[in-house]
Design a protein around this motif. Structure first.
Motif, PDB file in Angstrom:
ATOM      1  N   LEU C 104     -45.596 -31.193  36.297  1.00 44.79           N
ATOM      2  CA  LEU C 104     -44.294 -31.797  35.973  1.00 44.79           C
ATOM      3  C   LEU C 104     -43.432 -31.833  37.235  1.00 44.79           C
ATOM      4  O   LEU C 104     -43.237 -30.800  37.884  1.00 44.79           O
ATOM      5  N   THR C 105     -42.926 -33.018  37.604  1.00 45.22           N
ATOM      6  CA  THR C 105     -42.101 -33.136  38.813  1.00 45.22           C
ATOM      7  C   THR C 105     -40.686 -33.597  38.435  1.00 45.22           C
ATOM      8  O   THR C 105     -40.515 -34.546  37.666  1.00 45.22           O
ATOM      9  N   VAL C 106     -39.704 -32.909  39.010  1.00 41.01           N
ATOM     10  CA  VAL C 106     -38.303 -33.166  38.654  1.00 41.01           C
ATOM     11  C   VAL C 106     -37.743 -34.317  39.486  1.00 41.01           C
ATOM     12  O   VAL C 106     -38.094 -34.482  40.656  1.00 41.01           O
ATOM     13  N   GLY C 120     -37.496 -27.562  40.798  1.00 37.47           N
ATOM     14  CA  GLY C 120     -38.663 -26.901  40.212  1.00 37.47           C
ATOM     15  C   GLY C 120     -38.315 -25.519  39.677  1.00 37.47           C
ATOM     16  O   GLY C 120     -38.785 -25.117  38.612  1.00 37.47           O
ATOM     17  N   ALA C 121     -37.486 -24.797  40.422  1.00 39.54           N
ATOM     18  CA  ALA C 121     -37.122 -23.443  39.992  1.00 39.54           C
ATOM     19  C   ALA C 121     -36.348 -23.483  38.672  1.00 39.54           C
ATOM     20  O   ALA C 121     -36.556 -22.656  37.780  1.00 39.54           O
ATOM     21  N   ALA C 161     -41.228 -27.349  45.522  1.00 45.80           N
ATOM     22  CA  ALA C 161     -39.776 -27.247  45.388  1.00 45.80           C
ATOM     23  C   ALA C 161     -39.287 -27.985  44.159  1.00 45.80           C
ATOM     24  O   ALA C 161     -38.332 -27.567  43.511  1.00 45.80           O
ATOM     25  N   MET C 162     -39.964 -29.087  43.836  1.00 46.20           N
ATOM     26  CA  MET C 162     -39.492 -29.908  42.731  1.00 46.20           C
ATOM     27  C   MET C 162     -40.476 -29.952  41.570  1.00 46.20           C
ATOM     28  O   MET C 162     -40.319 -30.773  40.671  1.00 46.20           O
ATOM     29  N   SER C 163     -41.512 -29.125  41.559  1.00 43.05           N
ATOM     30  CA  SER C 163     -42.502 -29.275  40.490  1.00 43.05           C
ATOM     31  C   SER C 163     -43.046 -27.938  39.986  1.00 43.05           C
ATOM     32  O   SER C 163     -43.006 -26.927  40.683  1.00 43.05           O
ATOM     33  N   ARG C 188     -31.345 -26.893  30.832  1.00 47.27           N
ATOM     34  CA  ARG C 188     -30.171 -26.018  30.864  1.00 47.27           C
ATOM     35  C   ARG C 188     -30.069 -25.422  32.259  1.00 47.27           C
ATOM     36  O   ARG C 188     -31.087 -25.060  32.854  1.00 47.27           O
ATOM     37  N   ALA C 189     -28.856 -25.241  32.728  1.00 48.78           N
ATOM     38  CA  ALA C 189     -28.680 -24.614  34.041  1.00 48.78           C
ATOM     39  C   ALA C 189     -29.152 -23.170  33.976  1.00 48.78           C
ATOM     40  O   ALA C 189     -28.827 -22.460  33.013  1.00 48.78           O
ATOM     41  N   PRO C 190     -29.928 -22.712  34.975  1.00 48.32           N
ATOM     42  CA  PRO C 190     -30.357 -21.304  34.976  1.00 48.32           C
ATOM     43  C   PRO C 190     -29.166 -20.359  34.855  1.00 48.32           C
ATOM     44  O   PRO C 190     -29.273 -19.309  34.226  1.00 48.32           O
ATOM     45  N   SER C 191     -28.017 -20.760  35.430  1.00 48.81           N
ATOM     46  CA  SER C 191     -26.852 -19.869  35.349  1.00 48.81           C
ATOM     47  C   SER C 191     -26.435 -19.648  33.900  1.00 48.81           C
ATOM     48  O   SER C 191     -25.940 -18.586  33.542  1.00 48.81           O
ATOM     49  N   GLN C 192     -26.644 -20.664  33.038  1.00 50.31           N
ATOM     50  CA  GLN C 192     -26.318 -20.469  31.623  1.00 50.31           C
ATOM     51  C   GLN C 192     -27.362 -19.588  30.954  1.00 50.31           C
ATOM     52  O   GLN C 192     -27.030 -18.651  30.226  1.00 50.31           O
ATOM     53  N   ILE C 193     -28.641 -19.889  31.200  1.00 48.51           N
ATOM     54  CA  ILE C 193     -29.718 -19.144  30.548  1.00 48.51           C
ATOM     55  C   ILE C 193     -29.607 -17.663  30.852  1.00 48.51           C
ATOM     56  O   ILE C 193     -29.842 -16.811  29.995  1.00 48.51           O
TER      57      ILE C 193
END
Lengths: 283, 321, 561
Positions: C104-106, C120-121, C161-163, C188-193
């Motif tokens: 999966l690539t962002v 990716g992260a 980096a993106m996948s 979802r933003a990692p900061s929210q999770i």
């Protein structure tokens, strides 16, 4: 006896009819209110086979409203009857005994009266109609009981306070003092002298209370805490509100029954009260 | 001196009533045959529920629970509304809901009185004549139609058929005066119809009685105009009963407002009660009922004081009633 | 999860006709009045029939609340109007030949509302949260039912980096469908999770609108000034300044709201509101669009407790349901009589083995239950009483069952209670709309007992979260025959063979009456003075589906005064 006016005659006949429906409604050759007439959805009043039409779910409105009469009148009469009985016993006793009993009773009445009627009924119903086992539904008869209990509790302080007030004024009359000085026992004084005099005032307010209870039951149904699977006027109105735009008679039929009944009880209550006022002024 | 001790006594009575009301509601909640923590946190874990029980005192006996609730309540902590995504403060909800409901009640009372007073005066002045009969009978009929029915019919006719007025929601006056009033018209109309009937009847009866008083006959014989007699000598004394009854009708109004606020989704206190009950938010229910009882009782006290100062007879009558 | 239903249904021709007519009339009205000049600005209010429990992984936003949530959030992939899944926040997805490994690539240049980049992260963190891995590590709240949906994932590694690379335990030839989860697996933003309890209350997504505030009954969003998509002329999106979504459980206030202008739009479900939908559709003053009947509400029968541990009871209940009468009375003719657990548009659709209406058979099986157990067939049917229409529906069901000799008690519950007691299932019976779509991504989790396919190495296998494997199967049955067929179908790449395996699996489910149904559901949205609905294309080309259970895409909508 003064001659009855036309509105009075009307009120008596209407309430008589409602009472007749309540007791003998199930014997009448109406359709079953639980039958779905799938080919007659939301038909207008005076259609073939459906005098009052049907709602958009296909229930016959004449059958529903007669069956609803039974439930609404039963709930109203039972709640007002019980509430009146308990309220007047408490009120009369309090007023007659005075002292501490009276203080406690008045405080309790005030407690009941300091929460608005509908709030009290809502809270009581929502708490009492909860079951431990989730797969054990609260059966309809228990919901009816809970509704009656809640409305009775609402009625008790209202009628109790009236009974107390009336007793206070009557127990100062000469004939009570006389009876007492003749050594008559309290219980007998209450039964012979107080009750017959207090009763008419209570009946007058009781009629008004029936109207209040009928409307309260309908309001509870609209808020979704009425009787779910038994027709009552309130239940019909709650279901009819979503039909208002498509088949307005679904709302109007139970509403007319409800309004005429409330008008009749209010009117009779007034008539009795003005009769009392006249008697009072003669005393 | 006697007066002060009378009012102190009255205040003490009210305090006892309030304590008993809140205690009663508290007991009622503990009567529910299900675990309140499970009801409040249906999707929570057992450990979260244990925390909740300790937090609101459900792990204690009913009396200790009540005392903890009361302590919090007095300090302005009305408890929380629980849902799976978190909690909301009941006080925040009430802070938003109270002004809405108060405005609704004030508008309703003002409107009802503004309509009822002229109607009552006319029907008393023309007692038994056609104008009186029309007014009395019409109002009597209207008073028997419940407010929610009027609301439903208004929504269909004025809201959807004619599309004159918005059918939903509440707009604060800071967001626009016109919009604010537009949103209030139908709820106020629905609530005030019953009151108008009651007030008119009351005023009519009182004024007819006052018209028979000697001083009225006297005033008339002095050649004062009908209008002057009617307003100065008849309406004035009769109005005290009217305003007292307006105060007493607040309880019924609060009840009626629950249904009306639900129908119009105005998110007032009535709606909060309804939401608390249908969402089984029992802590919110307990606090909201307590707030309503508090306001209601205080309001009656203020009316008592006010009418006591205006007319000592009223005070005695009310105290003895 | 979808919401407590009661209703819905149809036939291919009828549905296609309705969908077609609906979309045509929509195209003609807006085409005639507005020469597609988008106006900017304005705030609107939209009436919906679901409330907002929260915004974290476990907070399932139901249909119309999902529509509101999706103004803030976007999914990694999106479904086109022809049903195909295409990349959305993702730039691309590719699979290995055995369909077990997916790369999966962002997309480049997309940012979350907090300014952090989607990379990716971030995708890795999202997948780890959905799978419950972060929960095990104590870093994020529970994944809820998402843990069951993702249980076939054996491992995820960040490939660049993106996948990221996703490895599945059993092959899935259409894995992106699982990643779509019918519009529910958001970026979802990692900061929210990773924000603990705030995960539920502060949503941070990539959508055209940013979160402003919410209550259980209301969500307020405002335009995201840095939104990544542009309109056809390269102009900024979205057009609206803000939207308030208001929860109105009864249909009538939504109808009067749209008519009086209090609401710019309102959403409806045919489950209980067919009457209102049809009436609004016939009103030329408003634009009404209706979804296809691809939402398969079911009546789930708990196999773990009496009476539905007995096949006789299940057969009796299913045969007693007069679907034709239901269609007429509750649906006002909207849709068609169901003759399978899923609708004709679905790949699993088959009439074989379906226990349709047959009163004689219903009575027979009801009597057989009595012979089998010595007790009459009696059960408690839960329903949400908040709306007048759902009460009417419950009463009609009760009467159908009573006509076949069963005793049925009605139990009024709140939506929250219903959801709580459905996962894991504690009711005897529950109507719940869960399954949907033309494919299997949102069907399989509800009809198999172990979504991990028995993977002993799954990260949750030895933890209490293992319960999530089968939690979505709320009928609580284990049927090895159907499970095997369905998993084989999912791995198969030959479409004809795949379809056959799925249909055999469905036949088995229907023969055993693991669940039954009364109608399929459609959704509609009626708007007043809004333009641009369904006009904005997808980034990967083509159009998004016009109307779904989660409504429309609000990005390209404007006020058309």
């Amino acid at each position: 006896m003064r001659k009855f006016t036309i509105p009075t005659w009307f009120s008596i006949s209407w309430l008589g009819l409602m009472f007749f429906f309540t007791i003998f409604g199930w014997l009448l050759p109406f359709k079953s209110w639980t039958t779905v007439f799938e080919d007659d959805l939301g038909v207008a009043p005076f259609s073939a086979g459906h005098l009052f039409g049907t709602d958009t779910n296909g229930y016959d409105l004449l059958a529903s409203v007669v069956s609803g009469t039974r439930m609404s009148i039963f709930i109203a009469i039972t709640a007002v009857g019980l509430g009146g009985l308990i309220g007047s016993v408490l009120g009369i006793t309090a007023a007659f005994l005075r002292g501490k009993v009276d203080t406690v009773m008045v405080t309790l009445f005030n407690v009941g009266l300091s929460v608005p009627n509908l709030v009290l009924a809502l809270a009581l119903v929502s708490v009492l109609a909860t079951n431990l086992d989730i797969n054990q539904a609260v059966p309809t008869w228990r919901r009816v009981m809970v509704l009656i209990i809640a409305l009775t509790i609402v009625i008790i302080p209202i009628l109790g306070r009236i009974a107390r007030g009336a007793t206070l004024s009557w127990s100062n009359r000469e004939f009570v003092t006389a009876a007492r000085s003749m050594g008559m026992r309290d219980r007998n004084i209450i039964i012979r002298h107080i009750v017959p005099n207090v009763l008419p005032a209570l009946i007058a307010v009781g009629f008004l209370a029936i109207g209040v209870v009928i409307i309260a039951e309908a309001a509870l149904s609209i808020l979704g805490v009425g009787i779910p699977d038994g027709a009552s006027w309130g239940g019909m109105i709650a279901r009819g509100r979503n039909d208002l735009e498509y088949a307005p008679h679904v709302l109007y039929v139970p509403l007319v029954f409800l309004a005429l009944t409330v008008i009749s009880t209010n009117h009779l209550g007034d008539v009795i009260r003005s009769g009392l006022d006249r008697r009072e002024s003669k005393v | 001196m006697a007066k002060i001790s009378f009012w102190l006594q009255r205040l003490a009575q009210l305090l006892i009533v309030l304590l008993l009301v809140t205690f009663g509601v508290s007991m009622l909640l503990r009567l529910i045959p299900v675990d309140l923590a499970t009801v409040l946190l249906p999707v929570g874990s057992e450990s979260e529920r244990a925390v909740l029980r300790a937090e609101i005192g459900l792990d204690k006996g009913p009396i200790a629970y009540y005392l903890q609730w009361l302590g919090d309540f007095v300090q302005g902590d009305f408890g929380k509304i629980y849902f799976s995504g978190g909690t909301e403060e009941v006080s925040t909800h009430l802070a938003q809901a109270m002004p809405r409901s108060m405005l609704l009640m004030i508008y309703t009372q003002v409107f009802a009185l503004a309509v009822a007073i002229p109607l009552g005066v006319i029907s008393a002045y023309r007692a038994g004549r056609r104008a009186d009969r029309i007014i009395s009978n019409t109002l009597f009929t209207f008073s028997s139609v419940p407010s929610f029915a009027i609301a439903l019919i208004l929504i269909i006719i004025v809201g959807t058929k004619l599309a004159w007025l918005p059918t939903l929601g509440y707009v604060t006056y800071s967001e626009g005066f016109a919009e604010h009033f537009k949103h209030m018209i139908m709820p106020v109309l629905a609530l005030s119809v019953g009151l108008i009937a009651t007030y008119t009847r009351l005023l009519r009866a009182d004024m007819i009685a006052a018209l028979r008083e000697d001083y009225v006959t006297m005033a008339a014989s002095k050649g004062l105009s009908d209008r002057r007699i009617l307003w100065r000598h008849v309406f004035r004394p009769s109005s005290i009963t009217l305003f007292t009854s307006a105060a007493l009708s607040m309880g019924g109004l609060i009840g009626g407002a629950i249904v009306i606020e639900t129908i119009f989704a105005t998110y007032g206190v009535g709606f909060e009660i309804f939401a608390a009950i249908s969402g089984r938010q029992y802590v919110a229910l307990q606090s909201t009922v307590a707030v309503i009882a508090l306001f209601y009782v205080l309001f009656n006290l203020v009316v008592d004081i006010a009418s006591g100062f205006v007319d000592p007879r009223t005070r005695d009558r009310r105290v003895n009633a | 999860m979808n919401k407590l239903f009661i209703g819905g249904r149809r036939k291919v021709a009828a549905v296609m006709a309705i969908a077609l007519v609906a979309s045509l009339s929509q195209v003609t009205t807006s085409g005639a009045t507005a020469p597609s000049v988008a106006k900017r600005g304005g705030k609107i209010t939209v009436g919906i029939f679901d409330s907002f429990p929260g915004f974290c992984m476990a907070d399932n936003l139901a249909n119309s609340a999902l529509m509101a949530g999706r103004t803030i959030y976007e999914t990694w992939v999106e479904q086109r109007s022809d049903g195909k899944i295409v990349p959305y926040v993702l730039k691309s997805f590719e699979s290995s030949a055995d369909k077990k490994t997916w790369l999966l690539t962002v997309r480049d240049g997309v940012k979350f509302h907090d300014g952090t980049p989607v990379d990716g992260a971030a995708l890795f963190t999202n997948l780890a949260a959905l799978r419950g891995i972060l929960t095990l590590q104590g870093r994020a709240p529970s994944p809820g039912t998402a843990g069951g949906f993702t249980a076939n994932i054996a491992s995820v590694v960040q490939a660049g980096a993106m996948s990221v690379q996703v490895t599945l335990y059993q092959a899935e030839s259409d894995y992106p469908e699982s990643l779509y989860a019918s519009g529910r697996f958001f970026a979802r933003a990692p900061s929210q999770i990773l924000s603990g309890a705030k995960c539920s209350t502060t949503p941070i997504g990539t959508g055209a609108f940013k979160y402003v505030s919410h209550k259980l009954t209301e969500l307020v969003v405002a335009a995201n000034p840095n939104y990544w998509r542009k309109d056809a002329k390269g102009g900024k999106l979205p057009y609206l300044d803000g939207i308030t979504f208001t929860f109105l459980p009864d249909a009538q206030p939504r109808v009067s709201g749209v008519k009086s202008g209090s609401l710019a739009a309102a959403m409806f479900t045919s489950a209980t509101e067919a009457k209102q939908m049809l009436s609004l559709k016939n009103n030329s003053k408003f634009k009404t669009i209706i979804s296809p009947a691809d939402y398969y509400g079911s009546i789930w029968l708990n196999h773990k407790i009496a009476p539905f541990s007995s096949k006789n009871a299940r057969l009796a209940v299913s045969h007693a349901l007069d679907r034709a009468k239901w269609l007429k009375v509750r649906q006002k003719g909207l849709g068609a009589v169901p003759d399978s657990i899923v609708g004709p548009n679905n790949i699993m659709y088959t009439k074989k083995g379906y226990a349709g209406y047959n009163l004689a058979l219903a009575k027979k099986f009801s009597a057989a239950y009595r012979t089998e157990t010595g007790k009459a067939l009696e059960f408690t049917f839960p329903y949400v009483s908040a709306s007048a229409d759902s009460t009417a529906s419950a009463i009609l069901l009760q009467q159908m069952w009573q006509a076949a000799g069963m005793k049925v008690n009605l139990l009024s519950v709140t939506t929250a209670e219903a959801i709580q007691k459905a996962f894991p299932m504690q009711f005897q019976i529950l109507p719940l709309l869960l399954m949907e779509g033309t494919s299997v991504g949102f069907i399989i989790p509800f009809v198999v007992s172990d979504m991990s396919g028995g993977n002993p190495a799954h990260p949750l296998a030895k933890t209490p979260l293992r319960i999530l494997y089968g939690i979505l199967n709320i009928s609580s049955f284990k049927d090895e025959v159907s499970e095997k067929l369905i998993f084989a179908g999912r791995a198969e790449t030959n479409l004809v063979k795949k379809k056959k395996l799925y249909q055999q699996g469905m036949q088995r489910l229907q023969e055993e009456v693991h669940m039954t149904n009364i109608a399929f559901t459609q959704y509609s949205l009626t708007s007043n003075k809004l333009g641009g609905i369904g006009k904005l294309g997808l980034a990967a080309g083509g159009q998004r589906r016009l109307m779904t259970n989660f409504g429309i895409d609000w990005t390209g909508v404007y006020l058309d005064k």
